[in-house]
Design a protein around this motif. Sequence first.
Motif, short mmCIF file in Angstrom:
data_model
loop_
_atom_site.label_atom_id
_atom_site.label_comp_id
_atom_site.label_asym_id
_atom_site.label_seq_id
_atom_site.Cartn_x
_atom_site.Cartn_y
_atom_site.Cartn_z
N ASP A 1 52.59 58.16 81.95
CA ASP A 1 53.80 58.03 81.13
C ASP A 1 53.67 56.90 80.12
N LEU A 2 52.98 55.82 80.53
CA LEU A 2 52.79 54.70 79.60
C LEU A 2 51.81 55.10 78.48
N VAL A 3 50.81 55.89 78.83
CA VAL A 3 49.87 56.39 77.82
C VAL A 3 50.61 57.29 76.83
N GLU A 4 51.49 58.14 77.37
CA GLU A 4 52.26 59.03 76.50
C GLU A 4 53.18 58.22 75.58
N LEU A 5 53.81 57.19 76.16
CA LEU A 5 54.71 56.32 75.39
C LEU A 5 53.96 55.67 74.23
N ALA A 6 52.78 55.14 74.51
CA ALA A 6 51.97 54.51 73.46
C ALA A 6 51.61 55.56 72.40
N GLY A 7 51.30 56.76 72.86
CA GLY A 7 50.94 57.83 71.93
C GLY A 7 52.11 58.22 71.01
N GLN A 8 53.32 58.25 71.58
CA GLN A 8 54.49 58.57 70.77
C GLN A 8 54.71 57.53 69.67
N ALA A 9 54.55 56.25 70.06
CA ALA A 9 54.74 55.19 69.06
C ALA A 9 53.66 55.28 67.98
N CYS A 10 52.41 55.48 68.40
CA CYS A 10 51.31 55.53 67.43
C CYS A 10 51.44 56.74 66.50
N ALA A 11 51.95 57.85 67.04
CA ALA A 11 52.10 59.05 66.21
C ALA A 11 53.10 58.83 65.08
N ALA A 12 54.03 57.89 65.30
CA ALA A 12 55.04 57.61 64.27
C ALA A 12 54.61 56.48 63.33
N TRP A 13 53.42 55.98 63.56
CA TRP A 13 52.91 54.82 62.80
C TRP A 13 52.01 55.30 61.68
N SER A 14 51.97 54.54 60.61
CA SER A 14 51.11 54.88 59.48
C SER A 14 49.68 54.43 59.76
N PRO A 15 48.70 55.36 59.79
CA PRO A 15 47.32 55.00 60.17
C PRO A 15 46.67 53.98 59.24
N GLU A 16 47.20 53.82 58.03
CA GLU A 16 46.58 52.88 57.08
C GLU A 16 46.93 51.43 57.39
N VAL A 17 47.94 51.22 58.24
CA VAL A 17 48.44 49.87 58.45
C VAL A 17 47.98 49.34 59.81
N GLU A 18 47.42 48.12 59.82
CA GLU A 18 47.09 47.47 61.10
C GLU A 18 48.38 47.18 61.85
N GLY A 19 48.43 47.58 63.10
CA GLY A 19 49.65 47.35 63.87
C GLY A 19 49.40 46.58 65.15
N GLY A 20 50.45 45.95 65.63
CA GLY A 20 50.46 45.35 66.97
C GLY A 20 51.40 46.18 67.83
N LEU A 21 50.83 46.88 68.79
CA LEU A 21 51.61 47.71 69.72
C LEU A 21 51.97 46.87 70.93
N ARG A 22 53.25 46.76 71.22
CA ARG A 22 53.66 46.10 72.46
C ARG A 22 54.18 47.15 73.42
N ILE A 23 53.65 47.13 74.62
CA ILE A 23 54.23 47.93 75.70
C ILE A 23 54.94 46.95 76.62
N VAL A 24 56.21 47.18 76.86
CA VAL A 24 57.06 46.25 77.61
C VAL A 24 57.68 47.00 78.79
N CYS A 25 57.57 46.43 79.97
CA CYS A 25 58.27 46.96 81.15
C CYS A 25 59.04 45.83 81.81
N THR A 26 60.35 45.97 81.88
CA THR A 26 61.17 44.97 82.56
C THR A 26 61.54 45.47 83.95
N ARG A 27 62.02 44.56 84.80
CA ARG A 27 62.40 44.98 86.14
C ARG A 27 63.67 45.83 86.13
N GLY A 28 64.38 45.84 85.01
CA GLY A 28 65.58 46.65 84.90
C GLY A 28 66.84 45.90 85.29
N PRO A 29 67.99 46.58 85.31
CA PRO A 29 69.26 45.91 85.60
C PRO A 29 69.26 45.22 86.95
N GLU A 30 70.01 44.12 87.02
CA GLU A 30 70.03 43.24 88.19
C GLU A 30 70.47 43.94 89.46
#
Lengths: 279, 279
Positions: free
Chosen positions: A70-99
């Motif tokens: 699922d994390l690989v797919e998530l990264a793929g979704q973000a990259c697919a929306a990104w312009s290939p000509e531009v250097e990007g910094g991809l952050r994958i963030v996972c929080t523990r969620g609501p308290e």
Amino acid sequence: MARVLALLGVGVVPADTPILRADDLGVLRGDGVFETIHVRDGEPWGLEPHLDRMARSAERLSMPLPPRADLVELAGQACAAWSPEVEGGLRIVCTRGPEDGGPVTAYATIAPVAAATIAARHNGVAVITATLGVPAEVRTEAPWLLGGAKTLSYAINMASLRWAAGQGADDVLWVSVDGYALEAPTSTLVWLVDGVLYTVPAATTGILAGTTAAYLLEHAGELGMRADERLIRPAELHDADGVWLTSSSRGLAEVRTLDGVTLDPSPETTRMRKLLGYS
Amino acid sequence: MARVLALLGVGVVPADTPILRADDLGVLRGDGVFETIHVRDGEPWGLEPHLDRMARSAERLSMPLPPRADLVELAGQACAAWSPEVEGGLRIVCTRGPEDGGPVTAYATIAPVAAATIAARHNGVAVITATLGVPAEVRTEAPWLLGGAKTLSYAINMASLRWAAGQGADDVLWVSVDGYALEAPTSTLVWLVDGVLYTVPAATTGILAGTTAAYLLEHAGELGMRADERLIRPAELHDADGVWLTSSSRGLAEVRTLDGVTLDPSPETTRMRKLLGYS
């Protein structure tokens, strides 16, 4: 190129969409993990070792992660929306969620690599040392100190960089109270002596194991170098054949001055940058 | 009583409303400040010293805060939506805002004080010591380590509490590498010896200056005690006339055992709890 945002299970949404609840432990407690990954030609570079490290970080926090696919797919979704000509910094963030025990919040966001970051890759950086307040090897005996985990609790990292900027420097090299170089707030120390490329041992010091540094050391043979790990005192770095800070967005930044002492430029910097695939 | 949420400039909204952007530095970097304040009879207790401390924390982070009057109004909005019969924990949270330089994100949220927290107030806690990895006084010489600042970067605090739970304890007393008791992850150490109520000096150690402990020491005369600050080693606490952890939600929790050693119950606990106004 504007920022891109993808949410786990949702896909790409406008980047300024509020997505985190007020009681998400990622914000209330900095309780979560993240990775920053270089996006080149529209693809994440070294996604697998970054996801490996995220899994280790989450294990140290006793935090469940979404399935890796699922994390690989998530990264793929973000990259697919990104312009290939531009250097990007991809952050994958996972929080523990609501308290109250809600599920992990997971998202991926891409922003352009800043011009200043790319400039540092070519021009090098002025670095000053600063204590991290800990003996070099205490954190590996104390797992609750989260050595080696890349968590969302980076306030000290950010404060260290602000302090460096206030001193006119570009970056900080954290030093242990017993006098050993450890790491920088968002990068890893690498140095060359007599054909051996070194970094600081993560396993005994609790520093973050750098993915870019690991790639460089694994491929050192292609540059005719050997690779090793050791502890070093900052003064010894003055006499090295090259000193660099490595990280995913900046790639390789040569240390030009250390505590005001000018270091000799290394003829290896360009070859090393090319080996890492940074332009 | 369900959680209450108020946003600066907006007012009360449903508590599960997503409010934080993915690129808010409060989540990406744990870069922000917070306070937890006890809500009794529908009113925040000690709002002023908490806002004083938040201002000091923000200064240490070089972070702007909204005007104090706005934070007071925000707390008031949350409390007005809260049921006065229920003990609450009010959190005021200010993050640095979006990474591209957006404004501070500020909100207030109230949740009921957990039954386990109230039980600890009456039954005391089993505590074990654990290293914080730092010498007692290093942080005051190194402002980038953010000693004394209550930031959103609490991953180590949470990991320390999880580690304690895994050892069968209720809480952790962090100890410096040179052997001095510092503080607990979310509370302050207070102890009594020969009629003097002590806490650890925040100014020289970089621990968080506890608001509940400060109130207790300021009013020690009403209990016929004097007040002072000093460093202490955990073994010395075994012979104290009383040892407590103080915090806003839990109030006063007597330390019943320390590293498995049973401490004598103190006859002062009930009077001290009443002085603090906790039921």
